[in-house]
Design a protein around this motif. Sequence first.
Motif, mmCIF file in Angstrom:
data_model
loop_
_atom_site.group_PDB
_atom_site.id
_atom_site.type_symbol
_atom_site.label_atom_id
_atom_site.label_comp_id
_atom_site.label_asym_id
_atom_site.label_seq_id
_atom_site.Cartn_x
_atom_site.Cartn_y
_atom_site.Cartn_z
ATOM 1 N N GLN A 1 0.802 -1.222 0.000
ATOM 2 C CA GLN A 1 0.000 0.000 0.000
ATOM 3 C C GLN A 1 0.832 1.267 0.000
ATOM 4 O OE1 GLN A 1 0.028 -2.325 2.301
ATOM 5 N NE2 GLN A 1 0.483 -1.472 4.334
ATOM 6 N N ASP A 2 2.165 1.149 -0.003
ATOM 7 C CA ASP A 2 3.015 2.339 -0.056
ATOM 8 C C ASP A 2 2.900 3.022 -1.415
ATOM 9 O OD1 ASP A 2 3.795 1.885 2.504
ATOM 10 O OD2 ASP A 2 5.759 1.028 1.988
ATOM 11 N N PRO A 3 3.302 4.290 -1.514
ATOM 12 C CA PRO A 3 3.300 4.969 -2.818
ATOM 13 C C PRO A 3 4.189 4.247 -3.821
ATOM 14 C CG PRO A 3 3.535 6.558 -1.039
ATOM 15 C CD PRO A 3 3.658 5.202 -0.408
ATOM 16 N N PRO A 4 3.868 4.323 -5.110
ATOM 17 C CA PRO A 4 4.678 3.621 -6.118
ATOM 18 C C PRO A 4 6.133 4.058 -6.084
ATOM 19 C CG PRO A 4 2.608 4.382 -7.058
ATOM 20 C CD PRO A 4 2.708 5.017 -5.706
ATOM 21 N N ALA A 5 7.021 3.089 -6.325
ATOM 22 C CA ALA A 5 8.457 3.389 -6.366
ATOM 23 C C ALA A 5 8.798 4.159 -7.623
ATOM 24 C CB ALA A 5 9.262 2.093 -6.299
ATOM 25 N N ALA A 6 9.807 4.985 -7.529
ATOM 26 C CA ALA A 6 10.220 5.824 -8.654
ATOM 27 C C ALA A 6 10.878 4.979 -9.734
ATOM 28 C CB ALA A 6 11.179 6.898 -8.172
ATOM 29 N N PRO A 7 10.699 5.354 -10.991
ATOM 30 C CA PRO A 7 11.364 4.604 -12.078
ATOM 31 C C PRO A 7 12.879 4.654 -11.926
ATOM 32 C CG PRO A 7 9.632 6.013 -12.952
ATOM 33 C CD PRO A 7 9.806 6.400 -11.506
ATOM 34 N N GLY A 8 13.515 3.547 -12.262
ATOM 35 C CA GLY A 8 14.970 3.444 -12.164
ATOM 36 C C GLY A 8 15.465 2.944 -10.833
ATOM 37 N N THR A 9 14.657 2.987 -9.775
ATOM 38 C CA THR A 9 15.047 2.453 -8.479
ATOM 39 C C THR A 9 14.876 0.931 -8.475
ATOM 40 O OG1 THR A 9 12.809 2.812 -7.617
ATOM 41 C CG2 THR A 9 14.404 4.593 -7.327
ATOM 42 N N PRO A 10 15.475 0.227 -7.511
ATOM 43 C CA PRO A 10 15.347 -1.240 -7.521
ATOM 44 C C PRO A 10 13.912 -1.732 -7.502
ATOM 45 C CG PRO A 10 17.103 -0.574 -6.040
ATOM 46 C CD PRO A 10 16.419 0.689 -6.476
ATOM 47 N N TRP A 11 13.003 -1.031 -6.825
ATOM 48 C CA TRP A 11 11.622 -1.462 -6.748
ATOM 49 C C TRP A 11 10.744 -0.801 -7.794
ATOM 50 C CZ3 TRP A 11 9.873 -5.428 -3.822
ATOM 51 C CH2 TRP A 11 10.718 -5.892 -2.819
ATOM 52 N N GLY A 12 11.277 0.126 -8.543
ATOM 53 C CA GLY A 12 10.497 0.824 -9.547
ATOM 54 C C GLY A 12 10.616 0.208 -10.925
ATOM 55 N N GLN B 1 11.810 -0.658 -14.592
ATOM 56 C CA GLN B 1 13.135 -0.696 -15.208
ATOM 57 C C GLN B 1 13.024 -0.341 -16.684
ATOM 58 O OE1 GLN B 1 15.849 -1.240 -13.312
ATOM 59 N NE2 GLN B 1 14.447 -1.413 -11.563
ATOM 60 N N PRO B 2 14.106 0.193 -17.263
ATOM 61 C CA PRO B 2 14.053 0.538 -18.700
ATOM 62 C C PRO B 2 13.824 -0.703 -19.562
ATOM 63 C CG PRO B 2 15.938 1.570 -17.615
ATOM 64 C CD PRO B 2 15.379 0.581 -16.644
ATOM 65 N N VAL B 3 12.965 -0.564 -20.529
ATOM 66 C CA VAL B 3 12.685 -1.656 -21.459
ATOM 67 C C VAL B 3 13.546 -1.475 -22.704
ATOM 68 C CG1 VAL B 3 10.348 -1.982 -20.601
ATOM 69 C CG2 VAL B 3 10.755 -0.380 -22.465
ATOM 70 N N ARG B 4 13.600 -2.511 -23.501
ATOM 71 C CA ARG B 4 14.419 -2.461 -24.705
ATOM 72 C C ARG B 4 13.707 -1.704 -25.820
ATOM 73 N NH1 ARG B 4 15.621 -8.822 -24.331
ATOM 74 N NH2 ARG B 4 13.469 -8.673 -23.564
ATOM 75 N N PHE B 5 14.497 -1.315 -26.792
ATOM 76 C CA PHE B 5 13.986 -0.543 -27.921
ATOM 77 C C PHE B 5 12.967 -1.389 -28.676
ATOM 78 C CE2 PHE B 5 14.791 1.463 -32.235
ATOM 79 C CZ PHE B 5 14.053 2.604 -31.937
ATOM 80 N N ALA B 6 11.740 -0.887 -28.807
ATOM 81 C CA ALA B 6 10.639 -1.680 -29.353
ATOM 82 C C ALA B 6 10.908 -2.221 -30.753
ATOM 83 C CB ALA B 6 9.351 -0.851 -29.328
ATOM 84 N N ARG C 1 4.143 -8.557 -26.031
ATOM 85 C CA ARG C 1 3.220 -7.436 -26.197
ATOM 86 C C ARG C 1 3.396 -6.412 -25.083
ATOM 87 N NH1 ARG C 1 -3.418 -7.801 -26.760
ATOM 88 N NH2 ARG C 1 -3.768 -5.531 -27.003
ATOM 89 N N ALA C 2 3.595 -6.864 -23.861
ATOM 90 C CA ALA C 2 3.775 -5.920 -22.753
ATOM 91 C C ALA C 2 5.028 -5.084 -22.940
ATOM 92 C CB ALA C 2 3.835 -6.684 -21.438
ATOM 93 N N GLU C 3 6.123 -5.700 -23.380
ATOM 94 C CA GLU C 3 7.357 -4.936 -23.551
ATOM 95 C C GLU C 3 7.332 -4.121 -24.841
ATOM 96 O OE1 GLU C 3 12.166 -5.658 -23.010
ATOM 97 O OE2 GLU C 3 10.770 -7.358 -23.033
ATOM 98 N N PHE C 4 6.647 -4.613 -25.840
ATOM 99 C CA PHE C 4 6.599 -3.864 -27.098
ATOM 100 C C PHE C 4 5.784 -2.581 -26.939
ATOM 101 C CE2 PHE C 4 4.925 -2.940 -31.349
ATOM 102 C CZ PHE C 4 6.090 -2.974 -32.107
ATOM 103 N N THR C 5 4.651 -2.638 -26.266
ATOM 104 C CA THR C 5 3.831 -1.451 -26.047
ATOM 105 C C THR C 5 4.282 -0.646 -24.829
ATOM 106 O OG1 THR C 5 2.241 -2.730 -24.744
ATOM 107 C CG2 THR C 5 1.854 -2.560 -27.118
ATOM 108 N N TYR D 1 8.076 -8.574 -14.687
ATOM 109 C CA TYR D 1 7.647 -7.245 -14.231
ATOM 110 C C TYR D 1 8.650 -6.155 -14.613
ATOM 111 C CZ TYR D 1 10.911 -8.509 -10.480
ATOM 112 O OH TYR D 1 12.012 -8.917 -9.775
ATOM 113 N N ARG D 2 9.406 -6.357 -15.680
ATOM 114 C CA ARG D 2 10.469 -5.427 -16.043
ATOM 115 C C ARG D 2 9.951 -3.994 -16.180
ATOM 116 N NH1 ARG D 2 15.087 -6.409 -19.532
ATOM 117 N NH2 ARG D 2 14.126 -8.408 -20.073
ATOM 118 N N GLY D 3 8.936 -3.784 -16.987
ATOM 119 C CA GLY D 3 8.451 -2.435 -17.233
ATOM 120 C C GLY D 3 7.501 -1.912 -16.185
#
Length: 396
Positions: free
Chosen positions: A248-259, A261-266, A313-317, A360-362
């Motif tokens: 229930q905590d606020p969402p983790a920031a992108p780039g952090t271990p719990w947030g 992660q960058p996805v690959r070039f579509a 599909r999840a990583e492509f979009t 859960y990469r993205g």
Amino acid sequence: MTNGQGYGGTGGHGAPPPPQYPYGQASYQQNPYVQSPPPQNPYAQPVPPSQPYPPQQPYPSQQSHASAPPRPASGLPGGFPGPAPRRSRAAVLTQFLLQWIYAPLWILGLVLLFVLLIFADNVGGGSGPSSDGWLKVNRSFLPPRRLRAELTGRPEDWERYVAPILARRIAAAEAAYAAGDGEVQADLGRVVRVGLALRLYRGLGAAGVVRLAERHGWHGVVAGTDAGHVRLARHFPAPAVLNAPAPQDPPAAPGTPWGPQPVRFAPLLPFVFLLQIVYVPVYGLLTCWVSRPEPDYWDRWGARWTVGPRAFRAEFTNSPAAWDRHIRRILDRDTKRISTAARTPNGPRVDRVHLKRATYRGAGAHRALRLAAEQGWTLDPAYTPDPANSLHLTRP
């Protein structure tokens, strides 16, 4: 010290002082609450004098240890067998000389046998053997250090040969524990195990191997040790603190271990999807011949360069809705598998799941943890959280 109320006229007023003992000990007759020893039986047989040290236990024979009651896993004297009988020097030298001839022929025969098995499977003939022990050519190979130990039979030579092998086995087992391996116990700790064959410690004995293992913090397992193997184990306690956010905590920031992660070039994902048809078999073939320290080598490195059909599909979009559907699909699949195993009459109940980074990469590990909490899953307290690579979940 008496109180003047002794029985039978002894120990009362006027009685002679009690005898003095050189080390401050008191006789049991001085305690009025101690019962007197029973009278000696005149018909009793004489008792032979007890030995100051227990006799040395001989090496056990080749018998099943399942009928014997399990003993505690401790390094007590006599709990583990000593050195096995030495082999004859003529047999050792003959094996060392002939191994340079039969080892290449053995490998060639294995290749031909594999071809025959593949042809038989294609035709619909038989099936391969149930054990792969005959594939281990190195089991009958004598390295120089072991040759010296076999010829001399001295314990120090055997220890010089066994110590590096044991250290490598223990390091690999501890690396496997760090990667999530081990049997979860009732106290949420995990136990990892290592076994050695008799040919590796014949002149040292299982007791000597246990002594070497205790230097690394391991102990011997008497119940699993037989005439041909020695079993070692180590118990790792559960993590003291789980440094992880609550669902229930606020969402983790992108780039952090719990947030997220960058996805690959579509646009590159279709090419990755096609190239992995060749990449995965080659990678699997190479890792079979390369000694790797990480047991989860594929999860940490191989899976980073592949994309599954469900995650494509999840990583492509890279849309949050697509990632949520993908995570829920994986959780539903694992939950269904666990429910099926629980309904099996003799199957163990499995209440733990393992989500990999590609799931859960993205979306991020915290988002996966929140979606898992909707189905009653929480972080497993038996594992240290590693959101950058995987999540271990449990359901009470």
